[in-house]
Design an enzyme around this catalytic site. Structure first.
Site, mmCIF file in Angstrom:
data_model
loop_
_atom_site.group_PDB
_atom_site.id
_atom_site.type_symbol
_atom_site.label_atom_id
_atom_site.label_comp_id
_atom_site.label_asym_id
_atom_site.label_seq_id
_atom_site.Cartn_x
_atom_site.Cartn_y
_atom_site.Cartn_z
ATOM 1 N N PHE A 14 0.836 -1.208 0.000
ATOM 2 C CA PHE A 14 0.000 0.000 0.000
ATOM 3 C C PHE A 14 0.874 1.264 0.000
ATOM 4 C CE2 PHE A 14 -2.232 2.785 3.353
ATOM 5 C CZ PHE A 14 -2.815 3.612 2.402
ATOM 6 N N GLY A 39 2.059 -7.750 -0.229
ATOM 7 C CA GLY A 39 2.030 -6.814 -1.355
ATOM 8 C C GLY A 39 1.285 -7.427 -2.530
ATOM 9 N N ASP A 59 12.750 -11.456 -1.093
ATOM 10 C CA ASP A 59 12.502 -11.289 0.343
ATOM 11 C C ASP A 59 13.695 -10.553 0.947
ATOM 12 O OD1 ASP A 59 12.150 -11.480 3.043
ATOM 13 O OD2 ASP A 59 11.747 -13.639 3.065
ATOM 14 N N SER A 78 7.002 -5.029 5.240
ATOM 15 C CA SER A 78 6.552 -5.664 6.500
ATOM 16 C C SER A 78 5.055 -5.904 6.434
ATOM 17 C CB SER A 78 6.821 -4.762 7.718
ATOM 18 O OG SER A 78 6.356 -5.408 8.895
ATOM 19 N N ASN A 102 19.999 -6.018 6.514
ATOM 20 C CA ASN A 102 20.431 -6.150 5.118
ATOM 21 C C ASN A 102 20.393 -4.805 4.400
ATOM 22 O OD1 ASN A 102 20.873 -8.889 5.346
ATOM 23 N ND2 ASN A 102 18.804 -9.442 4.688
ATOM 24 N N GLY A 105 23.198 -2.570 5.666
ATOM 25 C CA GLY A 105 24.471 -3.026 5.097
ATOM 26 C C GLY A 105 24.621 -2.550 3.658
ATOM 27 N N LYS A 108 25.262 1.180 3.594
ATOM 28 C CA LYS A 108 26.653 1.488 3.968
ATOM 29 C C LYS A 108 27.587 1.220 2.796
ATOM 30 C CE LYS A 108 29.963 -0.069 7.466
ATOM 31 N NZ LYS A 108 30.559 -1.279 6.893
ATOM 32 N N TYR A 148 5.326 -7.127 16.067
ATOM 33 C CA TYR A 148 5.423 -5.951 15.194
ATOM 34 C C TYR A 148 6.084 -4.796 15.948
ATOM 35 C CZ TYR A 148 3.868 -2.316 11.894
ATOM 36 O OH TYR A 148 3.814 -1.278 10.989
ATOM 37 N N LYS A 152 9.805 -3.191 15.186
ATOM 38 C CA LYS A 152 9.967 -1.796 14.776
ATOM 39 C C LYS A 152 10.855 -1.028 15.767
ATOM 40 C CE LYS A 152 7.483 -1.620 10.950
ATOM 41 N NZ LYS A 152 8.093 -1.253 9.662
#
Ligand code: UDP
Length: 314
Positions: A14, A39, A59, A78, A102, A105, A108, A148, A152
């Site tokens: 969304f 999604g 994923d 999420s 991920n 990383g 960076k 959740y 977060k």
């Protein structure tokens, strides 16, 4: 000159799909990544084939790679509705933790700026009202919403650690209840539930006694706030939400009125740890982003109702 590239995880969701639209409009090359757990390709179908849009079915909890330079990463993947994260607790924790790791990383490695989608759920069932960014929250870590909320909260902590330890450019948006076209009809959230019930002439199922409050933000306002935050130099969390607060009972009556439905309200048990009240304090967003919502709830409900009418009535 080639366009600057932005990675949007949860790009078929969304919020993610609305962000894809915005970044295409702003002249970026958009990589939308999604594992399509919650999604839907239909949300980005109109962008498929666009020269500045690509979709990666992946994923983000697994190793993430994007070729070439990357300017921004927006981590929006999420499950995000209570029934979704109750059904998928482990995936919810993985995408908030490993998925964030991920992305950080990758940011960076590429020297990209990273914005994470945090949430008003970090305040839990708040004991302070309205909620300001410096409130630490009231979360039950082992309750049903803990997967959740804590994912977060961990996501915020990890992002801050990359910011302070690695000097990574990071942004944290705390999103309050948002609505608009492309919400999933069956995601269990109050707005799709009430609208589809009203359109079908069924009872609107208020949970508890319906006296709990929420403050609903139209998606275009949220996207504008996110865009401004990303471009700002502010690294601390910022609430983006519409402070117009309403009880669930009042909201049910509003939906019945706007749809011209003859539905009534019926009452179901209140889910465990359901926050009793929620309203953003947006002083900070006004100060640092010069942002405040433009759409009233009624203005946002117009296109939203049109969208759901097509979905429900065909
Ligand atoms: N709610 C409701 N009926 C429904 C779905 C939700 O009364 O069919 C209530 C829910 O208990 C909560 C509020 O509406 O108090 C908002 O729920 P939602 O799942 O949309 O989002 P939340 O803010 O709880 O994450």
């Amino acid at each position: 000159m080639s366009k600057q590239k932005v990675l949007i995880t949860g790009g078929a969701g969304f919020l993610g799909s609305h962000l894809c639209d915005r970044f295409i409009k702003e002249g970026f090359h958009v990589v939308a990544m999604d594992n399509l757990l919650t999604g839907d390709i239909a949300n980005i179908e109109h962008l498929m084939g666009h020269p500045d849009f690509e979709f990666q079915h992946h994923d983000v909890s697994k190793y993430v790679h994007v070729s070439g330079d990357l300017k921004y990463i927006l981590h929006f993947a999420s499950p995000a509705s209570p029934i979704d994260y109750l059904k998928m607790p482990i995936q919810t924790m993985k995408v908030g933790s490993l998925g964030t790791l991920n992305c950080l990383g990758l940011a960076k490695d590429k020297g990209a700026r990273m914005l994470i989608a945090s949430t008003s759920e970090v305040y839990g069932d708040p004991l302070v009202h309205p909620q300001k960014e410096d409130y630490w929250g009231n979360v039950n870590p082992v309750g049903p919403r803990g997967v959740y909320d804590e994912a977060k909260r961990f996501q915020e902590a990890l992002t801050m650690a990359y910011h302070t330890f690695h000097g990574l450019e990071t942004r944290i948006v705390r999103i309050f209840n948002t609505f608009g076209p492309r919400m999933r009809l069956d995601d269990g959230r109050v707005l799709p539930a009430f609208i589809s019930q009203a359109l079908r002439g069924e009872d609107l199922t208020a949970f508890g006694d319906g006296s709990q409050t929420r403050s609903f933000t139209y998606v275009d306002d949220l996207v504008e706030g996110i865009y401004r935050l990303l471009l700002s130099d502010y690294a601390q969390p910022v609430n983006i939400g519409n402070p117009q607060e309403i009880t669930i009972n009042e909201f049910a009556e509003e939906i019945i009125r706007l749809t011209g439905s003859s539905s009534k309200i019926s009452y179901n048990p209140l889910p465990k740890d359901d926050p009793k009240q929620r309203k953003p304090d947006i002083t900070l967003a006004k100060e640092v982003l010069n942002w405040e919502p433009k759409y009233t709830r009624a203005e946002g409900l117009e296109p939203t109702l049109e969208y759901f009418k097509k979905k429900v009535l065909g």
